[in-house]
Design a protein around this motif. Structure first.
Motif, PDB file in Angstrom:
ATOM      1  N   GLN A 240       0.830  -1.214   0.000  1.00 21.94           N
ATOM      2  CA  GLN A 240       0.000   0.000   0.000  1.00 21.94           C
ATOM      3  C   GLN A 240       0.863   1.261   0.000  1.00 21.94           C
ATOM      4  OE1 GLN A 240      -2.548  -0.593   3.401  1.00 21.94           O
ATOM      5  NE2 GLN A 240      -4.198  -1.422   2.139  1.00 21.94           N
ATOM      6  N   GLU A 241       1.930   1.274   0.801  1.00 27.32           N
ATOM      7  CA  GLU A 241       2.821   2.431   0.840  1.00 27.32           C
ATOM      8  C   GLU A 241       3.484   2.647  -0.516  1.00 27.32           C
ATOM      9  OE1 GLU A 241       5.546   1.931   4.065  1.00 27.32           O
ATOM     10  OE2 GLU A 241       3.993   2.253   5.584  1.00 27.32           O
ATOM     11  N   ASN A 242       3.901   1.557  -1.145  1.00 34.47           N
ATOM     12  CA  ASN A 242       4.528   1.668  -2.459  1.00 34.47           C
ATOM     13  C   ASN A 242       3.531   2.184  -3.495  1.00 34.47           C
ATOM     14  OD1 ASN A 242       6.745   1.284  -4.329  1.00 34.47           O
ATOM     15  ND2 ASN A 242       5.501  -0.373  -5.174  1.00 34.47           N
ATOM     16  N   ALA A 243       2.310   1.690  -3.450  1.00 35.21           N
ATOM     17  CA  ALA A 243       1.282   2.144  -4.395  1.00 35.21           C
ATOM     18  C   ALA A 243       0.987   3.630  -4.194  1.00 35.21           C
ATOM     19  CB  ALA A 243       0.007   1.322  -4.224  1.00 35.21           C
ATOM     20  N   ALA A 244       0.915   4.063  -2.944  1.00 34.38           N
ATOM     21  CA  ALA A 244       0.672   5.480  -2.665  1.00 34.38           C
ATOM     22  C   ALA A 244       1.817   6.337  -3.206  1.00 34.38           C
ATOM     23  CB  ALA A 244       0.497   5.703  -1.169  1.00 34.38           C
TER      24      ALA A 244
END
Length: 95
Positions: A77-81
């Motif tokens: 999720q952090e990478n996608a954000a």
């Protein structure tokens, strides 16, 4: 009293706990887990000193593989954000 569990990244690893001036006892992480009786102060003191430290293969929080699996969705999720943020800032033709 109860027991406290410690985990090692390598199953069946062995550690040695000093029991006297000229005697140490080998303790084995059977299948990556070692349960220590809470009354065994020598073993608890040694394991707590190394558990969950950077670079240490010993954990008191759970099997390292299980911990990584629990953290994986958050990392995705952090990478996608981050990717979305970078794409939003891109100028036409940069993407």
């Amino acid at each position: 009293m109860g027991t406290k569990s410690f985990y090692h990244t390598i199953p069946n690893s062995v550690i040695h706990v000093m029991r006297g001036p000229a005697y140490c006892e080998a303790l084995c992480f059977h299948n990556g887990r070692l349960d220590i009786d809470e009354e065994d102060k020598d073993a608890l003191e040694m394991l707590e000193a190394i558990a969950d430290r950077p670079g240490s293969p010993v954990s008191a929080k759970g099997k390292p593989v299980d911990i990584a699996a629990k953290e994986a969705p958050r990392a995705v999720q952090e990478n996608a954000a981050h990717v979305i943020s970078q794409l939003a800032q891109a100028k036409p033709g940069q993407v």
